[in-house]
Write a protein that holds these residues in place. Structure first.
Motif, mmCIF file in Angstrom:
data_model
loop_
_atom_site.group_PDB
_atom_site.id
_atom_site.type_symbol
_atom_site.label_atom_id
_atom_site.label_comp_id
_atom_site.label_asym_id
_atom_site.label_seq_id
_atom_site.Cartn_x
_atom_site.Cartn_y
_atom_site.Cartn_z
ATOM 1 N N PHE A 148 0.855 -1.395 -0.378
ATOM 2 C CA PHE A 148 0.835 -0.491 -0.123
ATOM 3 C C PHE A 148 0.352 0.901 -0.184
ATOM 4 C CE2 PHE A 148 -3.319 -3.333 1.736
ATOM 5 C CZ PHE A 148 -3.799 -3.044 0.932
ATOM 6 N N ASP A 149 0.302 1.677 -0.805
ATOM 7 C CA ASP A 149 1.768 3.268 -0.939
ATOM 8 C C ASP A 149 0.776 4.137 -0.909
ATOM 9 O OD1 ASP A 149 4.119 1.855 -1.494
ATOM 10 O OD2 ASP A 149 3.538 1.698 -3.572
ATOM 11 N N GLY A 150 1.476 5.495 -0.553
ATOM 12 C CA GLY A 150 0.548 7.094 -0.553
ATOM 13 C C GLY A 150 0.009 7.230 0.535
ATOM 14 N N ILE A 151 -0.124 6.330 1.326
ATOM 15 C CA ILE A 151 -0.419 6.386 2.665
ATOM 16 C C ILE A 151 0.321 7.314 3.366
ATOM 17 C CG2 ILE A 151 -1.791 6.164 4.820
ATOM 18 C CD1 ILE A 151 -3.004 3.893 2.983
ATOM 19 N N SER A 152 0.204 8.627 3.815
ATOM 20 C CA SER A 152 1.552 9.414 4.451
ATOM 21 C C SER A 152 1.304 9.261 6.261
ATOM 22 C CB SER A 152 1.576 10.969 3.836
ATOM 23 O OG SER A 152 -0.402 11.379 4.397
ATOM 24 N N ASP A 153 0.030 8.972 6.757
ATOM 25 C CA ASP A 153 -0.145 8.954 7.876
ATOM 26 C C ASP A 153 -1.420 7.663 8.590
ATOM 27 O OD1 ASP A 153 0.491 9.806 10.689
ATOM 28 O OD2 ASP A 153 -1.092 11.471 10.891
ATOM 29 N N VAL A 154 -1.112 7.353 9.399
ATOM 30 C CA VAL A 154 -2.640 6.626 10.329
ATOM 31 C C VAL A 154 -2.269 6.669 11.691
ATOM 32 C CG1 VAL A 154 -3.286 4.183 10.379
ATOM 33 C CG2 VAL A 154 -1.686 4.722 8.243
ATOM 34 N N ARG A 155 -3.862 7.350 11.888
ATOM 35 C CA ARG A 155 -4.241 7.101 13.084
ATOM 36 C C ARG A 155 -5.150 6.447 13.789
ATOM 37 N NH1 ARG A 155 -1.080 11.094 15.883
ATOM 38 N NH2 ARG A 155 -3.326 12.217 17.080
ATOM 39 N N GLN A 156 -5.412 6.015 14.810
ATOM 40 C CA GLN A 156 -5.874 5.081 15.495
ATOM 41 C C GLN A 156 -6.837 5.464 16.715
ATOM 42 O OE1 GLN A 156 -3.908 1.248 15.777
ATOM 43 N NE2 GLN A 156 -5.406 0.208 17.978
ATOM 44 N N GLY A 157 -7.598 4.719 16.082
ATOM 45 C CA GLY A 157 -9.656 5.291 17.720
ATOM 46 C C GLY A 157 -10.183 4.609 18.108
ATOM 47 N N LYS A 158 -11.221 4.883 17.686
ATOM 48 C CA LYS A 158 -12.136 3.923 19.314
ATOM 49 C C LYS A 158 -13.288 4.935 18.650
ATOM 50 C CE LYS A 158 -10.043 3.002 23.676
ATOM 51 N NZ LYS A 158 -8.790 4.198 23.909
ATOM 52 N N ARG A 159 -13.750 3.760 18.482
ATOM 53 C CA ARG A 159 -15.475 3.845 17.986
ATOM 54 C C ARG A 159 -16.833 3.089 19.002
ATOM 55 N NH1 ARG A 159 -19.315 4.225 12.341
ATOM 56 N NH2 ARG A 159 -20.458 3.100 12.848
ATOM 57 N N PHE A 160 -17.938 3.795 19.502
ATOM 58 C CA PHE A 160 -18.960 3.393 20.381
ATOM 59 C C PHE A 160 -20.295 3.568 19.414
ATOM 60 C CE2 PHE A 160 -14.788 5.127 23.376
ATOM 61 C CZ PHE A 160 -14.519 4.007 23.618
ATOM 62 N N GLU A 161 -21.040 2.629 19.663
ATOM 63 C CA GLU A 161 -21.955 2.650 19.107
ATOM 64 C C GLU A 161 -22.846 2.427 19.993
ATOM 65 O OE1 GLU A 161 -21.946 -0.746 15.847
ATOM 66 O OE2 GLU A 161 -21.198 0.601 14.701
ATOM 67 N N LEU A 162 -23.801 3.190 20.786
ATOM 68 C CA LEU A 162 -25.141 3.320 21.580
ATOM 69 C C LEU A 162 -25.883 3.082 21.219
ATOM 70 C CD1 LEU A 162 -23.094 6.152 23.287
ATOM 71 C CD2 LEU A 162 -22.843 3.990 23.354
ATOM 72 N N GLU A 163 -27.028 2.097 21.463
ATOM 73 C CA GLU A 163 -27.965 1.595 21.254
ATOM 74 C C GLU A 163 -28.701 2.444 22.226
ATOM 75 O OE1 GLU A 163 -28.857 0.766 17.744
ATOM 76 O OE2 GLU A 163 -26.573 -0.562 18.035
ATOM 77 N N VAL A 164 -29.749 3.362 21.718
ATOM 78 C CA VAL A 164 -30.399 4.633 22.547
ATOM 79 C C VAL A 164 -31.652 3.895 22.907
ATOM 80 C CG1 VAL A 164 -31.232 6.486 23.048
ATOM 81 C CG2 VAL A 164 -28.917 6.120 21.824
#
Lengths: 226, 87
Positions: B31-47
């Motif tokens: 995979f070329d051409g990707i200059s930066d990666v940041r990792q995060g978290k996703r929360f899915e709240l069923e309301v």
């Protein structure tokens, strides 16, 4: 009568027994506290020990911080109860905002376990009076999330107020900003650090020295003389 | 019923060693051409019930005090309508 020092066990705590033993070796009486306890059994001080409370889920210490036992602990710590947080205990204290900053993954992304050299920067907290300022000690360090971070303003403030309690020497094992290994609150009753003094209280084990013992003799003297 | 999604990301000024490790692996995988990666978290709240202003305010408090550590992380909240069951 000697001092009674509580040690909280959360689901996933590892070092509660070692911490109780260190307290006993120092001459105080350890009192087991459970994360579901709603009172602190009238202890004179509390240690939050190392381990992986709640599997480090969400963030290290983030779930333990909302345990029932933390409610009286927060209230009493703000009123002056001495509290020491070691490793995961330090992470819990930062999540509870009793201490500033927080911990990220080690910068090299590996779990690290080594004998670590530290400098005691502040020998006036409730937990460090049996050291002298500038004293160099060796105690074990073992963690995954040990990289201390805070914004520049907070770091400058901590330095100016002498609240950087311990600094890594010779080698920064996790990328912590300004080599910070531990900090204290402004009053000096709440102290947290990543390395493990409770594993260095007898010559036979740990680093082969007893460099961690003064944490526990410091608090004992403070409480008995109080 | 609705789903509320809370995304938690490290603040831009905070080093993300995990994202960096992912980014360093990319060229090796072609995979070329990707200059930066940041990792995060996703929360899915069923309301349960309506996602009104009051509900969103409570979720904001939850995100601020628990899901994110605002010393190092930012969060965003958005409502996602759950699609009706496909016949």
């Amino acid at each position: 009568m000697t001092a009674r020092i509580g040690v909280v066990t959360f689901p996933g705590s590892l070092d509660d027994r070692d911490t109780q033993r260190a307290i006993r070796v120092a001459g105080a009486e350890p009192v087991a506290l459970w994360h579901k306890d709603k009172d602190l059994k009238q202890v004179d001080a509390v240690v939050l020990c190392g381990g992986f409370s709640y599997g480090d889920y969400l963030r290290a210490g983030a779930i333990a911080r909302f345990s029932p036992v933390m409610e009286p602990l927060l209230e009493q710590a703000k009123a002056g109860l001495p509290v020491l947080g070691i490793c995961n205990g330090f992470q819990i204290l930062t999540e509870a905002h009793l201490l500033p900053g927080t911990m990220l993954r080690n910068d090299h992304l590996h779990f690290i376990c080594r004998d670590q050299k530290l400098r005691v920067e502040n020998a006036e907290t409730s937990w460090t009076t049996d050291y002298s300022a500038g004293q160099e000690i060796h105690i074990p360090l073992k963690n995954n999330d040990g990289q201390y971070v805070a914004d520049a303003y907070t770091l400058d403030k901590l330095e100016a107020e002498g609240r950087v309690a311990f600094r890594y020497l010779d080698f920064n094992p996790n990328g912590s900003q300004r080599d910070i290994a531990g900090v204290t609150n402004a009053a000096g009753n709440v102290v947290g650090l990543m390395p493990h003094p409770e594993h260095a209280v007898e010559p036979l084990i740990g680093t082969g020295r007893t460099d961690g013992l003064p944490f526990f003799t410091s608090i004992l003297k403070k409480l008995v003389n109080a | 019923m609705a789903r509320v999604v809370v995304d938690v990301m490290l603040k831009p000024e905070i080093l993300d060693p995990q994202g960096q490790a992912v980014q360093r692996a990319l060229p090796r995988l072609g995979f070329d051409g990707i200059s930066d990666v940041r990792q995060g978290k996703r929360f899915e709240l069923e309301v349960d019930g309506p996602v009104d202003e009051a509900a969103l305010a409570r979720i904001h408090d939850l995100a601020e005090s628990f899901l994110a550590n605002t010393v190092i992380e930012d969060f965003t909240i958005r409502v996602e309508e759950v699609a009706e069951a496909v016949k």
